[in-house]
Scaffold this active site. Structure first.
Site, PDB file in Angstrom:
ATOM      1  N   GLY A 227       0.840  -1.195   0.000  1.00 16.63           N
ATOM      2  CA  GLY A 227       0.000   0.000   0.000  1.00 16.63           C
ATOM      3  C   GLY A 227       0.872   1.239   0.000  1.00 16.63           C
ATOM      4  N   SER A 228       0.306   2.324   0.502  1.00 18.04           N
ATOM      5  CA  SER A 228       1.021   3.597   0.412  1.00 18.04           C
ATOM      6  C   SER A 228       2.120   3.693   1.480  1.00 18.04           C
ATOM      7  CB  SER A 228       0.035   4.743   0.587  1.00 18.04           C
ATOM      8  OG  SER A 228      -0.506   4.698   1.882  1.00 18.04           O
ATOM      9  N   GLY A 232       2.261   2.352   5.355  1.00 21.35           N
ATOM     10  CA  GLY A 232       3.344   1.408   5.663  1.00 21.35           C
ATOM     11  C   GLY A 232       4.136   1.848   6.878  1.00 21.35           C
ATOM     12  N   GLU A 247       5.663  -3.477   0.986  1.00 20.77           N
ATOM     13  CA  GLU A 247       5.768  -3.084  -0.425  1.00 20.77           C
ATOM     14  C   GLU A 247       5.032  -1.760  -0.557  1.00 20.77           C
ATOM     15  OE1 GLU A 247       7.427  -4.763  -2.604  1.00 20.77           O
ATOM     16  OE2 GLU A 247       7.740  -6.640  -1.539  1.00 20.77           O
ATOM     17  N   CYS A 281       2.225   0.423  -8.682  1.00 17.91           N
ATOM     18  CA  CYS A 281       3.363   1.022  -7.963  1.00 17.91           C
ATOM     19  C   CYS A 281       4.589   1.126  -8.864  1.00 17.91           C
ATOM     20  CB  CYS A 281       3.682   0.194  -6.736  1.00 17.91           C
ATOM     21  SG  CYS A 281       3.860  -1.539  -7.123  1.00 17.91           S
TER      22      CYS A 281
HETATM   23  P1  NAD Z   1      -3.370   2.577   1.396  1.00 20.26           P
HETATM   24  O1  NAD Z   1      -2.095   2.646   2.123  1.00 20.26           O
HETATM   25  O2  NAD Z   1      -4.316   3.687   1.533  1.00 20.26           O
HETATM   26  O3  NAD Z   1      -4.185   1.259   1.832  1.00 20.26           O
HETATM   27  C1  NAD Z   1      -3.611  -0.020   1.729  1.00 20.26           C
HETATM   28  C2  NAD Z   1      -4.291  -0.945   2.715  1.00 20.26           C
HETATM   29  O4  NAD Z   1      -3.963  -0.540   4.036  1.00 20.26           O
HETATM   30  C3  NAD Z   1      -5.809  -0.955   2.640  1.00 20.26           C
HETATM   31  O5  NAD Z   1      -6.261  -2.272   2.795  1.00 20.26           O
HETATM   32  C4  NAD Z   1      -6.214  -0.113   3.827  1.00 20.26           C
HETATM   33  O6  NAD Z   1      -7.497  -0.443   4.285  1.00 20.26           O
HETATM   34  C5  NAD Z   1      -5.147  -0.490   4.833  1.00 20.26           C
HETATM   35  N1  NAD Z   1      -4.907   0.479   5.918  1.00 20.26           N
HETATM   36  C6  NAD Z   1      -5.087   1.812   5.899  1.00 20.26           C
HETATM   37  N2  NAD Z   1      -4.729   2.352   7.086  1.00 20.26           N
HETATM   38  C7  NAD Z   1      -4.304   1.340   7.875  1.00 20.26           C
HETATM   39  C8  NAD Z   1      -3.787   1.267   9.203  1.00 20.26           C
HETATM   40  N3  NAD Z   1      -3.628   2.353   9.970  1.00 20.26           N
HETATM   41  N4  NAD Z   1      -3.438   0.072   9.694  1.00 20.26           N
HETATM   42  C9  NAD Z   1      -3.564  -1.046   8.939  1.00 20.26           C
HETATM   43  N5  NAD Z   1      -4.051  -1.044   7.666  1.00 20.26           N
HETATM   44  C10 NAD Z   1      -4.404   0.142   7.138  1.00 20.26           C
HETATM   45  O7  NAD Z   1      -2.984   2.323  -0.128  1.00 20.26           O
HETATM   46  P2  NAD Z   1      -3.946   2.181  -1.390  1.00 20.26           P
HETATM   47  O8  NAD Z   1      -4.446   3.535  -1.727  1.00 20.26           O
HETATM   48  O9  NAD Z   1      -4.926   1.094  -1.162  1.00 20.26           O
HETATM   49  O10 NAD Z   1      -2.922   1.666  -2.508  1.00 20.26           O
HETATM   50  C11 NAD Z   1      -2.164   2.538  -3.280  1.00 20.26           C
HETATM   51  C12 NAD Z   1      -0.736   2.589  -2.815  1.00 20.26           C
HETATM   52  O11 NAD Z   1      -0.189   1.264  -2.754  1.00 20.26           O
HETATM   53  C13 NAD Z   1       0.186   3.343  -3.757  1.00 20.26           C
HETATM   54  O12 NAD Z   1       1.026   4.213  -3.032  1.00 20.26           O
HETATM   55  C14 NAD Z   1       1.032   2.272  -4.429  1.00 20.26           C
HETATM   56  O13 NAD Z   1       2.265   2.671  -4.877  1.00 20.26           O
HETATM   57  C15 NAD Z   1       1.098   1.238  -3.378  1.00 20.26           C
HETATM   58  N6  NAD Z   1       1.337  -0.083  -3.977  1.00 20.26           N
HETATM   59  C16 NAD Z   1       2.574  -0.652  -3.855  1.00 20.26           C
HETATM   60  C17 NAD Z   1       2.850  -1.879  -4.440  1.00 20.26           C
HETATM   61  C18 NAD Z   1       4.215  -2.517  -4.302  1.00 20.26           C
HETATM   62  O14 NAD Z   1       4.367  -3.687  -4.617  1.00 20.26           O
HETATM   63  N7  NAD Z   1       5.228  -1.818  -3.847  1.00 20.26           N
HETATM   64  C19 NAD Z   1       1.856  -2.552  -5.146  1.00 20.26           C
HETATM   65  C20 NAD Z   1       0.609  -1.958  -5.252  1.00 20.26           C
HETATM   66  C21 NAD Z   1       0.360  -0.718  -4.656  1.00 20.26           C
END
Ligand code: NAD
Length: 485
Positions: A227-228, A232, A247, A281
């Protein structure tokens, strides 16, 4: 239709009061509902996974491989239905992308089944001839798996579910709320495959609630997150000493040198920027192009962008769907406006189409003459935009690359493969492509960011995920002597 959670082998729709509509980004229509889980739901799931952990860990790798194959069979039997829900809920084109994502799920489980059978334990040579040391690969225990919306089932399967199960971990999976319906539909395949209760649990709800509850839970052994970067960082600090596989975001440069084959490079950049509407990503987030070939490349990208068909995800002619949510659409517009204010020129797209059912149909966009300080260069966009940043001399490349801190993937285009290969070896990114878009990936390829960068830590994909999601137990045996009398 309700898309429920799956906890301890049972479907669970929450208390019936806290539900959320699932809205299609393509039509704006409500396509179902999902429950909004609580910290108590997350607790039940972790406890179920904890109870089930010894039985999964006790399975031989051959039995686990068999389980993964059965899951792959069940996904294959539900391929079209899964792709349909995925396309409706996410917005990605059914024919050109959603079906492919389901294929990647099938491949991931089949590959994990193969990989785990060949990951031998080691015998470590010792100085003491009277002893033997063995390094066994063991599961970590209960894994909290938190995934994003961009590849809701593909990323989850390839990175964590397939390798995590193959490695012998039980799992509590928290999908992004906006793609929880397809995650719930996916869990039906695991049920069909006869996965025993507690092995994989699905908890649906806000990440900051149910995700956090899993991360901090005393019975959770480890966390895997995609995720973001900000989320992370929060997870890493909340997980304390638990192992985390992170990631995170990317803003990788694609470097086009003066000797590049521009036809091939432009084809790759189109794929790299507009696949999944740029919401990857490893997308082509910024193109650093030598001034000598920049005009020609801009011309080619403009022409090829005109051939991208933005439309209804179920129309077979569609090659790019709407973006997934308003945050992405607004970020693209804001970043393009910022770039234009700083001197850039939009040469293709640049708008959200007004005559569509939702305000998410962001045009495939090319922006030329982007300045180094433009947000579209320095920050991750996560949308369908190709920014061109021109350079006069290759000596400018190190500072251009460093103008954004992310270190996930990069690409180099040059006809001199030897030179490009040397550059690739020097570039401090998790993975570097030569004459291919930065988002080219197969499920067995290790992916991840450079340590210390905002792109995260660890490697996912194939056997690398299995390695990350397991740990070594060392057993040292004394063959004879006092202890054995
Ligand atoms: P996000 O960080 O908003 O959410 C990701 C997940 O985290 C969701 O399931 C969300 O519900 C959960 N989450 C949110 N807050 C949390 C917390 N405090 N504790 C635990 N879990 C929590 O990201 P997004 O908008 O869903 O995805 C987009 C981002 O993901 C982009 O920045 C992208 O670059 C990244 N991404 C990275 C990869 C990689 O392999 N490096 C792959 C895909 C996406």
């Amino acid at each position: 239709m309700m898309y429920p959670m799956y906890i301890d082998g049972a479907w669970y729709s929450g208390d019936g009061k806290h539900v959320k509509d699932v809205i299609s980004p393509a039509t704006g229509e409500t396509i179902g509902t999902i429950p909004t889980g609580t910290r108590e739901d997350a607790d039940r799931a972790v406890r179920a996974a904890h109870r089930a952990a010894p039985s999964l860990a006790a399975m031989t790798v051959f039995e686990r491989a068999e389980l993964c194959q059965r899951i792959a069979d069940a996904i294959a039997a539900n391929k079209e239905e899964l792709a349909k829900v995925l396309s409706m809920e996410h917005g990605k084109p059914y024919h050109t992308e959603a079906l492919g994502e389901v294929e990647a799920c099938i491949t991931s489980f089949r590959e994990a089944a193969e990989q785990i059978k060949w990951m031998n334990s080691e015998i470590i040579p010792l100085r003491d001839p009277n002893k033997r040391a063995f390094a066994y690969r063991r599961p970590r225990g209960v894994y909290g798996v938190i995934t994003p919306w961009n590849f809701p089932i593909g990323c989850a399967s390839a990175y964590y579910l397939a390798p995590g199960l193959a490695a012998g971990n039980t799992i509590v999976w928290i999908p992004a709320p906006s793609t929880a319906a397809v995650a719930s539909r996916f869990m039906r395949c695991l049920e069909e495959a006869g996965v025993p209760k507690g092995y994989v649990n699905l908890v649906i709800g806000e990440g900051a609630v149910v995700g956090d509850a899993v991360v901090v839970h005393e019975l959770t052994s480890a966390v895997a997150f995609t995720g973001s970067t900000p989320t992370g960082n929060t997870i890493a600090s909340r997980a304390k000493a638990k192992p985390c596989l992170l990631e995170l975001g990317g803003n990788g440069p694609s470097i086009v040198l003066a000797d590049a084959d521009l036809e091939k490079a432009s084809d790759a950049l189109i794929r790299g920027s507009f696949a999944n509407a740029g919401q990857i990503c490893t997308s082509t987030e910024r193109v650093l192009v030598h001034e000598a070939v920049a005009d020609k490349l801009a011309e080619l990208l403009k022409a090829k962008t005109a051939a991208v068909t933005l439309g209804d995800p179920f129309d077979p002619g569609t090659t790019m769907g709407p973006v997934h949510n308003r945050i992405v659409a607004e970020k693209v517009v804001a970043q393009v406006e910022d770039a234009v204010r700083k001197g850039a020129k939009v040469i293709a797209g640049g708008n959200i189409q007004a005559d569509r059912p939702t305000a998410l149909y962001v045009e495939p966009t090319v922006v030329d003459h982007v300045s180094v300080d433009a947000l579209i260069n320095t920050d991750e966009t996560f949308g369908p935009v190709i920014p061109l940043i021109r350079f006069q001399d290759e000596s400018e490349l190190p500072s251009l690359i460093a103008s954004s801190p992310y270190r996930l993937s990069a690409a180099i285009f040059s006809d001199n493969v030897g030179r490009a290969m040397s550059m690739a070896e020097e570039l401090n990114f998790g993975f570097v492509h030569v004459n291919e878009a930065g988002n080219y990936w197969e499920t067995q390829i290790p992916a991840g960011g450079t340590s210390g960068s905002p792109s995260g830590y660890g490697r996912s994909g194939g056997k690398w995920s299995i390695e990350e999601m397991s740990e070594i137990r060392t057993v040292i045996v004394t063959l004879s002597g006092e202890g054995n009398r």
